[in-house]
Design a protein around this motif. Sequence first.
Motif, PDB file in Angstrom:
ATOM      1  N   VAL A  75       0.807  -1.268   0.319  1.00 39.97           N
ATOM      2  CA  VAL A  75       0.027  -0.358   0.450  1.00 39.97           C
ATOM      3  C   VAL A  75       0.880   0.792  -0.170  1.00 39.97           C
ATOM      4  CG1 VAL A  75      -0.266   0.356   2.701  1.00 39.97           C
ATOM      5  CG2 VAL A  75      -2.359   1.301   0.965  1.00 39.97           C
ATOM      6  N   ASP A  76       0.286   2.536  -0.758  1.00 40.01           N
ATOM      7  CA  ASP A  76       0.951   3.392  -0.562  1.00 40.01           C
ATOM      8  C   ASP A  76      -0.172   4.589   0.999  1.00 40.01           C
ATOM      9  OD1 ASP A  76       2.241   5.783  -1.156  1.00 40.01           O
ATOM     10  OD2 ASP A  76       1.391   6.791  -3.028  1.00 40.01           O
ATOM     11  N   PRO A  77      -0.034   4.636   1.227  1.00 37.25           N
ATOM     12  CA  PRO A  77      -0.401   5.851   2.795  1.00 37.25           C
ATOM     13  C   PRO A  77      -0.616   7.263   1.940  1.00 37.25           C
ATOM     14  CG  PRO A  77       1.521   5.089   3.668  1.00 37.25           C
ATOM     15  CD  PRO A  77       1.341   3.947   2.205  1.00 37.25           C
ATOM     16  N   VAL A  78       0.257   7.105   1.702  1.00 35.37           N
ATOM     17  CA  VAL A  78       0.393   8.665   1.116  1.00 35.37           C
ATOM     18  C   VAL A  78      -0.755   9.011  -0.250  1.00 35.37           C
ATOM     19  CG1 VAL A  78       1.713  11.188   0.849  1.00 35.37           C
ATOM     20  CG2 VAL A  78       2.923   8.472   1.870  1.00 35.37           C
ATOM     21  N   TYR A  79      -0.694   8.732  -1.068  1.00 35.64           N
ATOM     22  CA  TYR A  79      -1.667   8.980  -2.429  1.00 35.64           C
ATOM     23  C   TYR A  79      -2.788   7.790  -3.053  1.00 35.64           C
ATOM     24  CZ  TYR A  79       2.922  11.752  -3.609  1.00 35.64           C
ATOM     25  OH  TYR A  79       2.776  12.887  -4.018  1.00 35.64           O
ATOM     26  N   GLN A  80      -3.197   6.569  -0.986  1.00 36.94           N
ATOM     27  CA  GLN A  80      -4.226   6.250  -1.375  1.00 36.94           C
ATOM     28  C   GLN A  80      -3.968   5.624  -2.373  1.00 36.94           C
ATOM     29  OE1 GLN A  80      -6.646   6.379   1.615  1.00 36.94           O
ATOM     30  NE2 GLN A  80      -4.573   6.896   2.669  1.00 36.94           N
ATOM     31  N   ARG A  81      -3.187   4.441  -3.057  1.00 39.14           N
ATOM     32  CA  ARG A  81      -3.235   3.333  -3.655  1.00 39.14           C
ATOM     33  C   ARG A  81      -2.892   1.776  -3.432  1.00 39.14           C
ATOM     34  NH1 ARG A  81      -0.646   7.540  -7.642  1.00 39.14           N
ATOM     35  NH2 ARG A  81      -2.684   9.130  -8.191  1.00 39.14           N
ATOM     36  N   MET A  82      -2.677   1.114  -4.240  1.00 38.91           N
ATOM     37  CA  MET A  82      -2.515  -0.188  -3.695  1.00 38.91           C
ATOM     38  C   MET A  82      -2.127  -0.674  -4.554  1.00 38.91           C
ATOM     39  SD  MET A  82      -2.537  -2.443  -1.305  1.00 38.91           S
ATOM     40  CE  MET A  82      -3.856  -2.727  -0.620  1.00 38.91           C
ATOM     41  N   ILE A  83      -0.836  -1.446  -4.742  1.00 40.68           N
ATOM     42  CA  ILE A  83      -0.053  -1.973  -6.051  1.00 40.68           C
ATOM     43  C   ILE A  83       0.501  -3.141  -5.375  1.00 40.68           C
ATOM     44  CG2 ILE A  83       2.139  -1.927  -4.827  1.00 40.68           C
ATOM     45  CD1 ILE A  83       4.039  -1.275  -7.434  1.00 40.68           C
ATOM     46  N   VAL A  84      -0.340  -4.254  -7.459  1.00 47.89           N
ATOM     47  CA  VAL A  84      -0.319  -5.707  -6.414  1.00 47.89           C
ATOM     48  C   VAL A  84       0.679  -5.917  -8.225  1.00 47.89           C
ATOM     49  CG1 VAL A  84      -1.458  -7.238  -7.342  1.00 47.89           C
ATOM     50  CG2 VAL A  84      -2.863  -5.481  -6.130  1.00 47.89           C
ATOM     51  N   ARG A  85       1.864  -6.823  -7.518  1.00 52.09           N
ATOM     52  CA  ARG A  85       2.521  -7.324  -8.033  1.00 52.09           C
ATOM     53  C   ARG A  85       2.020  -9.013  -8.639  1.00 52.09           C
ATOM     54  NH1 ARG A  85       8.108 -10.846  -7.126  1.00 52.09           N
ATOM     55  NH2 ARG A  85       8.986 -10.555  -8.845  1.00 52.09           N
ATOM     56  N   TYR A  86       1.764 -10.320 -10.161  1.00 49.44           N
ATOM     57  CA  TYR A  86       1.239 -10.888 -10.085  1.00 49.44           C
ATOM     58  C   TYR A  86       2.087 -11.417 -11.332  1.00 49.44           C
ATOM     59  CZ  TYR A  86      -0.579  -8.110 -13.931  1.00 49.44           C
ATOM     60  OH  TYR A  86      -1.151  -7.807 -15.307  1.00 49.44           O
ATOM     61  N   HIS A  87       1.432 -12.834 -11.437  1.00 47.73           N
ATOM     62  CA  HIS A  87       2.374 -13.573 -12.098  1.00 47.73           C
ATOM     63  C   HIS A  87       1.773 -14.027 -13.013  1.00 47.73           C
ATOM     64  CE1 HIS A  87       5.247 -16.251 -13.310  1.00 47.73           C
ATOM     65  NE2 HIS A  87       4.930 -16.953 -13.429  1.00 47.73           N
ATOM     66  N   THR A  88       2.073 -14.532 -14.195  1.00 53.19           N
ATOM     67  CA  THR A  88       0.984 -14.859 -15.675  1.00 53.19           C
ATOM     68  C   THR A  88       2.142 -15.776 -16.333  1.00 53.19           C
ATOM     69  OG1 THR A  88       2.502 -12.663 -16.996  1.00 53.19           O
ATOM     70  CG2 THR A  88       0.016 -12.326 -16.278  1.00 53.19           C
ATOM     71  N   SER A  89       1.306 -16.197 -17.689  1.00 52.11           N
ATOM     72  CA  SER A  89       2.055 -16.898 -18.457  1.00 52.11           C
ATOM     73  C   SER A  89       4.003 -15.992 -19.035  1.00 52.11           C
ATOM     74  CB  SER A  89       1.910 -17.406 -19.507  1.00 52.11           C
ATOM     75  OG  SER A  89       1.184 -16.415 -20.098  1.00 52.11           O
ATOM     76  N   ASP A  90       3.978 -14.926 -19.260  1.00 52.93           N
ATOM     77  CA  ASP A  90       4.214 -14.292 -19.526  1.00 52.93           C
ATOM     78  C   ASP A  90       5.504 -13.089 -18.999  1.00 52.93           C
ATOM     79  OD1 ASP A  90       5.508 -12.553 -21.762  1.00 52.93           O
ATOM     80  OD2 ASP A  90       4.304 -10.550 -21.075  1.00 52.93           O
ATOM     81  N   GLY A  91       4.558 -13.819 -17.395  1.00 54.91           N
ATOM     82  CA  GLY A  91       6.284 -13.493 -16.358  1.00 54.91           C
ATOM     83  C   GLY A  91       5.296 -12.218 -15.154  1.00 54.91           C
ATOM     84  N   LYS A  92       6.170 -12.006 -14.489  1.00 54.29           N
ATOM     85  CA  LYS A  92       6.132 -11.029 -13.917  1.00 54.29           C
ATOM     86  C   LYS A  92       5.455  -9.562 -14.590  1.00 54.29           C
ATOM     87  CE  LYS A  92       6.854 -13.290 -10.060  1.00 54.29           C
ATOM     88  NZ  LYS A  92       5.351 -14.297  -9.178  1.00 54.29           N
ATOM     89  N   ARG A  93       4.016  -8.510 -13.674  1.00 53.23           N
ATOM     90  CA  ARG A  93       3.481  -8.059 -14.171  1.00 53.23           C
ATOM     91  C   ARG A  93       2.622  -6.605 -12.603  1.00 53.23           C
ATOM     92  NH1 ARG A  93       1.830  -6.930 -19.473  1.00 53.23           N
ATOM     93  NH2 ARG A  93       0.034  -5.674 -18.634  1.00 53.23           N
ATOM     94  N   ILE A  94       2.986  -5.621 -12.699  1.00 55.40           N
ATOM     95  CA  ILE A  94       2.639  -5.025 -12.533  1.00 55.40           C
ATOM     96  C   ILE A  94       1.306  -3.944 -12.474  1.00 55.40           C
ATOM     97  CG2 ILE A  94       3.145  -2.568 -10.540  1.00 55.40           C
ATOM     98  CD1 ILE A  94       5.308  -5.777 -10.354  1.00 55.40           C
ATOM     99  N   ALA A  95       0.596  -3.868 -11.400  1.00 57.24           N
ATOM    100  CA  ALA A  95      -0.867  -2.665 -11.509  1.00 57.24           C
ATOM    101  C   ALA A  95      -0.914  -1.951 -10.383  1.00 57.24           C
ATOM    102  CB  ALA A  95      -2.108  -3.844 -11.611  1.00 57.24           C
ATOM    103  N   VAL A  96      -1.470  -0.641 -10.248  1.00 51.83           N
ATOM    104  CA  VAL A  96      -1.647  -0.360  -9.489  1.00 51.83           C
ATOM    105  C   VAL A  96      -3.272   0.084  -9.817  1.00 51.83           C
ATOM    106  CG1 VAL A  96      -1.933   1.954  -8.357  1.00 51.83           C
ATOM    107  CG2 VAL A  96       0.618   0.232  -9.533  1.00 51.83           C
TER     108      VAL A  96
END
Length: 325
Positions: free
Chosen positions: A179-200
């Motif tokens: 979590v980013d408590p300052v800007y009030q966002r959550m970052i998610v690191r996830y795995h797919t067949s294409d490798g690691k990806r990042i979503a916010v």
Amino acid sequence: MNHPSGFPLTRRGLIRAGAGVSLAALGLGVGAQTASAAVAATKRFDLTQPSHDLFRSKDTHGARVQQSFAFDWVNKFLFVATKRSGSTEADGDLCINKMDFAGNYISYMHLNGFGHGVAFAALPDGSGTELWIECAANTKGFGTALAPIPYMANTTLGSPAASAAYRPISGATEYTCSVDPVYQRMIVRYHTSDGKRIAVFPLSAFQTRNFGAPLVDFKQPAIPGTPQGYTLYGSYMYYLTGDAYPEPGVPVGDGNSYLTSVDINTGTVKQGPVLTKAGSTLHHREPEGLAVYRTDAGESRLFLGFATGVEGDRRSSIFYKNALV
């Protein structure tokens, strides 16, 4: 030391999904592969600037190494995830240690079958804390969904099934979050067949359990080294790599703990990898975990953790950087 500033979170009107309801049943979890909106550019931490101590060599409930940590920035507690004593890496068993900001141990919660614990979030929930953490560990010990778990002192909880938890990215096979408590966002690191990806996502997506498309979604850039943690501050992701040092028979040197920042609007490295010597004199200095909070005085800080101490009596050590550019 100053404490994190509070960002009171109202629970009034929040949508709460039932414990046995899957994300698919709710019609949530859009499988976005590109950003749906740009995140406004912010300042970033200068990773070349010195680190400062929060605490060193503090005891936790178990004897094994910490994996990550997270701040409840309203109730002013720190939660440190460690591996469960007597469990294998594949078991996914974690011990969550509740501590104060001086590193004093308060209580524990055992989470069986949840995951590896490379990152998690501690969201204020009234006077309590809701842990957003990976769950339903696969055969390699990595979580296959995300679950909101109310912290309950001195208890043991078995993992919910992935179908009873949350999978905000369709088709992903592993998840962690921070979590980013300052800007009030959550970052998610996830795995797919294409490798690691990042979503916010906006933090409100996790509070309401109504995810929709992420703000940004990109393939994680190639960053050398053993992954040991990540977090988010504004428009930048921070990534920690490295291994334990010094190892028996290896001369004492600088180690290989590095910090890297990534521009989440472009998905490219902004700074680093930058060698960090925080806690360089500690025994068995293994980088483990990143987190962000902002003090009551308004100073944003990037915290980096290390598992330290002798085998059979591992300790928690946490440092921070506070220079923004």
